[in-house]
Design an enzyme around this catalytic site. Structure first.
Site, PDB file in Angstrom:
ATOM      1  CG  HIS A  63      -1.873  -1.204   1.182  1.00 42.02           C
ATOM      2  ND1 HIS A  63      -1.993  -2.106   2.208  1.00 42.02           N
ATOM      3  CD2 HIS A  63      -2.713  -1.617   0.188  1.00 42.02           C
ATOM      4  CE1 HIS A  63      -2.885  -3.027   1.859  1.00 42.02           C
ATOM      5  NE2 HIS A  63      -3.326  -2.761   0.653  1.00 42.02           N
ATOM      6  CD  GLU A  66      -0.429   0.211   4.488  1.00 40.85           C
ATOM      7  OE1 GLU A  66       0.303  -0.785   4.609  1.00 40.85           O
ATOM      8  OE2 GLU A  66      -1.672   0.139   4.408  1.00 40.85           O
ATOM      9  CG  HIS A 164       0.873  -3.982   5.142  1.00 41.31           C
ATOM     10  ND1 HIS A 164      -0.051  -3.695   4.175  1.00 41.31           N
ATOM     11  CD2 HIS A 164       1.531  -5.094   4.705  1.00 41.31           C
ATOM     12  CE1 HIS A 164       0.029  -4.573   3.191  1.00 41.31           C
ATOM     13  NE2 HIS A 164       0.981  -5.448   3.496  1.00 41.31           N
ATOM     14  CD  GLU A 228      -1.473  -3.857   9.124  1.00 39.57           C
ATOM     15  OE1 GLU A 228      -1.119  -2.664   8.984  1.00 39.57           O
ATOM     16  OE2 GLU A 228      -2.023  -4.527   8.235  1.00 39.57           O
TER      17      GLU A 228
END
Ligand SMILES: O=C(O)CCC(=O)N[C@@H](CCC(=O)O)C(=O)O
Ligand SMILES: [Zn+2]
Length: 348
Positions: A63, A66, A164, A228
């Site tokens: 993404h 990010e 991410h 994450e």
């Protein structure tokens, strides 16, 4: 291309300057010990002339907005190119979506992390930058994991950390998604690695997905995770001190230093199984909770979480926590994961 990289040591800048792709791969040997190969835009491999038994993929920028993981990986690449550190194992760095990175957006046309395991080629005549890139990334990972390097004998240990950051804040700043295992136990060693890297919360997926980490886990038996690392911030605005533990663990992993990890103790960790993936059915989909409600907030049985056309999405277990709520996804895609806490996962 490699000449520019060896001067600047900045693979991120090089990738952003050439988001469309490269005419051909280029390689060289660094300091008589490591082959460096730019395979394509955002695809860089370090291979020791006498490699250890691990094949490690570190991806970021799947993404494009990010940014913290992109900065983290670019820093590791810089130190490898400067020869401040030397890798003991084969490592592939991937900047997932160079066009979205260039734009500073999550996607260009479509969510890249829904297009793996061949999903990029389903749907007749559909083409866009993400479908093209998903196919290219699959080819790169396939080539990397399928190679039979000289050096350490089999078995090789394949690892893929897809890094991410999340759209909203979370009760646990850093967390990992463990792709569906088809009944196989989870790796206690990997949970220890994540813990040592500051990732003390893990979600166990309940079904196959078309994410990058599932592609590597299912297709190549890799220890693969979506990780994450905190909340999304624009490039240059990340507090990189929050990633020191992760940076250290990744450095130790690739350089072959003995890993300092806590003993396996599930009580130290926040563990959740995905109970349901909520798919958006209509354009009228809306959540009942506010945009600043954090990931892992839990709700009691019977609470209405969302309304989708005429249908209510209601908490089904005595408590369910929420993660990744996003009402803006296209119809037919995941709009929310519901979670239930677990104490003792089945580990090996
Ligand atoms: O914060 C959000 O809503 C999304 C963050 C993100 O990109 N998460 C990944 C998770 C992938 C997985 O389930 O393994 C994604 O949605 O692609
Ligand atoms: Zn992401």
């Amino acid at each position: 291309m490699l000449k520019t990289l060896m001067t600047s040591k900045d693979f991120l800048a090089l990738t952003l300057a050439h988001p469309d792709g490269l005419a051909k791969p280029e390689s060289m040997v660094l300091g008589d010990h490591t082959r460096v190969e730019i395979q394509d835009t955002g695809i860089l491999v370090f291979e020791p002339l006498n490699p250890g038994n691990k094949d490690i993929v570190l991806s970021s920028g799947v993404h494009g907005n990010e940014t913290a993981p992109i900065e983290l990986c670019n820093g590791l690449i810089k130190r490898l190119l400067n020869q401040e550190i030397r890798t003991s194992h084969r490592v592939m760095f991937l900047f997932g979506n160079p066009h979205a990175m260039f734009n500073g957006t999550r996607i260009v046309d479509e969510n890249l992390n829904r297009l793996f395991s061949g999903e990029h080629s389903r749907g007749e005549g559909l083409t866009n930058p993400e479908r093209h890139r998903a196919k290219r990334l699959e080819q790169a990972v396939d080539g990397f994991f399928s190679a039979e390097p000289s050096g350490e004998p089999e078995p090789r240990h394949r690892i893929h950390y897809d890094l991410h950051t999340a759209i909203r804040g979370a009760k646990y700043e850093k967390f990992a998604i463990y792709p569906y295992r088809h009944g196989r136990p989870y790796s206690a060693e990997q949970l220890r690695f994540l813990d040592a890297a500051g990732v003390n919360c893990v979600l166990f997926h309940h079904e196959p997905t078309t994410t990058f980490s599932y592609f590597s886990a299912n297709g190549y038996g890799a220890d693969a995770f979506t990780i994450e690392l905190g909340k999304v911030f624009p490039m240059g605005q990340n507090d990189m001190t929050r990633f020191i533990a992760m940076d250290q663990m990744l450095t130790d992993l690739i350089t072959g230093k003995p890993l300092e990890m806590p003993a396996y103790n599930p009580k130290r960790l926040h563990l959740y199984r995905v109970s349901r993936s909520i798919v958006k059915e209509t354009e009228d989909f809306e959540f009942t909770f506010a945009n600043d409600v954090e990931n892992f907030t839990s709700f009691s049985k019977g609470v209405v979480l969302a309304r989708d056309g005429g249908q209510d999405v209601v908490v089904e277990e005595s408590r369910e926590a929420i993660v990744f709520p996003n009402a803006k996804v296209p119809i037919g895609q995941r709009t929310l994961l519901c979670l239930v806490q677990v104490d003792e996962p089945d580990v090996m």
